[in-house]
Design a protein around this motif. Sequence first.
Motif, PDB file in Angstrom:
ATOM      1  N   ALA A  43       0.874  -1.188  -0.087  1.00 53.00           N
ATOM      2  CA  ALA A  43      -0.008   0.088   0.145  1.00 53.00           C
ATOM      3  C   ALA A  43       0.902   1.201  -0.056  1.00 53.00           C
ATOM      4  CB  ALA A  43      -0.889  -0.041   1.108  1.00 53.00           C
ATOM      5  N   PHE A  44       1.986   1.136   0.779  1.00 56.94           N
ATOM      6  CA  PHE A  44       2.853   2.320   1.015  1.00 56.94           C
ATOM      7  C   PHE A  44       3.733   2.481  -0.465  1.00 56.94           C
ATOM      8  CE2 PHE A  44       7.416   3.701   1.108  1.00 56.94           C
ATOM      9  CZ  PHE A  44       6.992   4.988   1.705  1.00 56.94           C
ATOM     10  N   LEU A  45       4.018   1.512  -1.501  1.00 56.61           N
ATOM     11  CA  LEU A  45       4.783   1.554  -2.256  1.00 56.61           C
ATOM     12  C   LEU A  45       3.734   2.252  -3.702  1.00 56.61           C
ATOM     13  CD1 LEU A  45       6.921  -1.633  -2.258  1.00 56.61           C
ATOM     14  CD2 LEU A  45       7.588   0.768  -2.023  1.00 56.61           C
ATOM     15  N   VAL A  46       2.803   1.775  -3.600  1.00 56.08           N
ATOM     16  CA  VAL A  46       1.689   2.052  -4.521  1.00 56.08           C
ATOM     17  C   VAL A  46       1.246   3.444  -4.439  1.00 56.08           C
ATOM     18  CG1 VAL A  46      -0.960   1.815  -5.238  1.00 56.08           C
ATOM     19  CG2 VAL A  46       0.421  -0.162  -4.834  1.00 56.08           C
ATOM     20  N   ALA A  47       1.232   4.006  -3.319  1.00 56.58           N
ATOM     21  CA  ALA A  47       0.856   5.365  -2.859  1.00 56.58           C
ATOM     22  C   ALA A  47       2.152   6.234  -3.123  1.00 56.58           C
ATOM     23  CB  ALA A  47       0.431   5.583  -1.401  1.00 56.58           C
ATOM     24  N   ALA A  48       3.124   5.777  -2.962  1.00 59.71           N
ATOM     25  CA  ALA A  48       4.434   6.898  -3.221  1.00 59.71           C
ATOM     26  C   ALA A  48       4.880   6.983  -4.556  1.00 59.71           C
ATOM     27  CB  ALA A  48       5.610   5.904  -2.345  1.00 59.71           C
ATOM     28  N   GLU A  49       4.353   5.795  -5.384  1.00 61.24           N
ATOM     29  CA  GLU A  49       4.707   5.985  -6.783  1.00 61.24           C
ATOM     30  C   GLU A  49       6.180   5.773  -7.079  1.00 61.24           C
ATOM     31  OE1 GLU A  49       2.748   8.970  -8.719  1.00 61.24           O
ATOM     32  OE2 GLU A  49       0.935   8.855  -8.073  1.00 61.24           O
ATOM     33  N   SER A  50       7.021   6.034  -6.289  1.00 64.27           N
ATOM     34  CA  SER A  50       8.523   5.747  -6.434  1.00 64.27           C
ATOM     35  C   SER A  50       8.948   5.849  -5.132  1.00 64.27           C
ATOM     36  CB  SER A  50       8.990   6.919  -7.176  1.00 64.27           C
ATOM     37  OG  SER A  50      10.289   6.998  -7.467  1.00 64.27           O
ATOM     38  N   ALA A  51       9.493   4.845  -4.584  1.00 71.12           N
ATOM     39  CA  ALA A  51      10.090   4.536  -3.280  1.00 71.12           C
ATOM     40  C   ALA A  51      10.928   3.510  -3.315  1.00 71.12           C
ATOM     41  CB  ALA A  51       8.786   4.392  -2.326  1.00 71.12           C
ATOM     42  N   LEU A  79      12.397 -10.809   4.616  1.00 65.45           N
ATOM     43  CA  LEU A  79      11.027 -10.556   4.911  1.00 65.45           C
ATOM     44  C   LEU A  79       9.841 -10.549   3.647  1.00 65.45           C
ATOM     45  CD1 LEU A  79      11.572  -7.681   7.522  1.00 65.45           C
ATOM     46  CD2 LEU A  79      11.021 -10.077   7.931  1.00 65.45           C
ATOM     47  N   GLY A  80      10.320 -10.565   2.614  1.00 66.84           N
ATOM     48  CA  GLY A  80       9.588 -10.691   1.259  1.00 66.84           C
ATOM     49  C   GLY A  80       9.504  -9.541   0.638  1.00 66.84           C
ATOM     50  N   LYS A  81      10.664  -8.759   0.218  1.00 64.29           N
ATOM     51  CA  LYS A  81      10.675  -7.717  -0.501  1.00 64.29           C
ATOM     52  C   LYS A  81      10.312  -7.844  -1.928  1.00 64.29           C
ATOM     53  CE  LYS A  81      14.900  -6.541   0.779  1.00 64.29           C
ATOM     54  NZ  LYS A  81      15.044  -7.523   1.837  1.00 64.29           N
ATOM     55  N   THR A  82      10.779  -9.230  -2.320  1.00 61.68           N
ATOM     56  CA  THR A  82      10.466  -9.695  -3.855  1.00 61.68           C
ATOM     57  C   THR A  82       8.839  -9.527  -4.060  1.00 61.68           C
ATOM     58  OG1 THR A  82      12.642 -10.966  -3.858  1.00 61.68           O
ATOM     59  CG2 THR A  82      10.836 -11.403  -5.666  1.00 61.68           C
ATOM     60  N   ALA A  83       8.337 -10.338  -3.150  1.00 62.83           N
ATOM     61  CA  ALA A  83       6.974 -10.645  -3.013  1.00 62.83           C
ATOM     62  C   ALA A  83       6.131  -9.147  -3.250  1.00 62.83           C
ATOM     63  CB  ALA A  83       6.254 -11.304  -1.983  1.00 62.83           C
ATOM     64  N   GLU A  84       6.590  -8.187  -2.403  1.00 63.69           N
ATOM     65  CA  GLU A  84       6.311  -7.072  -2.122  1.00 63.69           C
ATOM     66  C   GLU A  84       6.265  -6.306  -3.567  1.00 63.69           C
ATOM     67  OE1 GLU A  84       7.021  -6.499   2.708  1.00 63.69           O
ATOM     68  OE2 GLU A  84       8.242  -5.226   1.049  1.00 63.69           O
ATOM     69  N   ALA A  85       7.588  -6.236  -4.188  1.00 62.70           N
ATOM     70  CA  ALA A  85       7.713  -5.701  -5.363  1.00 62.70           C
ATOM     71  C   ALA A  85       6.805  -6.169  -6.618  1.00 62.70           C
ATOM     72  CB  ALA A  85       9.044  -5.744  -5.839  1.00 62.70           C
ATOM     73  N   ILE A  86       6.428  -7.568  -6.486  1.00 60.57           N
ATOM     74  CA  ILE A  86       5.726  -8.103  -7.525  1.00 60.57           C
ATOM     75  C   ILE A  86       4.190  -7.691  -7.334  1.00 60.57           C
ATOM     76  CG2 ILE A  86       4.664 -10.413  -8.392  1.00 60.57           C
ATOM     77  CD1 ILE A  86       7.427 -11.723  -7.832  1.00 60.57           C
ATOM     78  N   PHE A  87       3.670  -7.850  -6.204  1.00 55.99           N
ATOM     79  CA  PHE A  87       2.409  -7.267  -6.024  1.00 55.99           C
ATOM     80  C   PHE A  87       2.171  -5.759  -5.861  1.00 55.99           C
ATOM     81  CE2 PHE A  87       1.767 -11.395  -4.123  1.00 55.99           C
ATOM     82  CZ  PHE A  87       0.574 -11.829  -4.278  1.00 55.99           C
ATOM     83  N   THR A  88       3.277  -5.062  -5.838  1.00 51.27           N
ATOM     84  CA  THR A  88       3.019  -3.564  -6.029  1.00 51.27           C
ATOM     85  C   THR A  88       3.042  -3.372  -7.687  1.00 51.27           C
ATOM     86  OG1 THR A  88       4.374  -3.150  -4.194  1.00 51.27           O
ATOM     87  CG2 THR A  88       4.299  -1.376  -6.101  1.00 51.27           C
TER      88      THR A  88
END
Length: 134
Positions: A105-113, A121-130
């Motif tokens: 949710a933060f990455l989507v709102a930030a648009e560039s972060a 902790l799952g950064k790859t999954a977070e990036a894919i879902f973003t």
Amino acid sequence: MPDIVAERDGSRIVVTSSYRHKDLVKQVPGHRWDATAKAWRFPLTWTACVQLRAVLGDLLGVGPGLDAWAREEQASRISTCLALREAEDAPGDGRLRPYQRACVAFLVAAESALCADEMGLGKTAEAIFTVVSC
């Protein structure tokens, strides 16, 4: 009337000032001198706005175009990102852990972060879902 005026010009901030403020304006990172326009140019970013205000203080006047952009940016992105920065959960895909949903949710709102969670902790999954959410 302020000594230094900042206005929006497309995807740039244009700052006009007298010669005596040259060294002060040059303290703000990202500056470029436009000899044709006889003005300083900065990228149109929230960071540039904050740095201009911090360095130039009361000497800085903000034009209506830049003011409108900054108000929209504050309402649509900055406030949302600040609220999500410390969140531990957010609505979203049930396959993600609560903190991962908050990060997406933060990455989507930030648009560039930058996501700088610790290893594992799952950064790859977070990036894919973003990317899928955008």
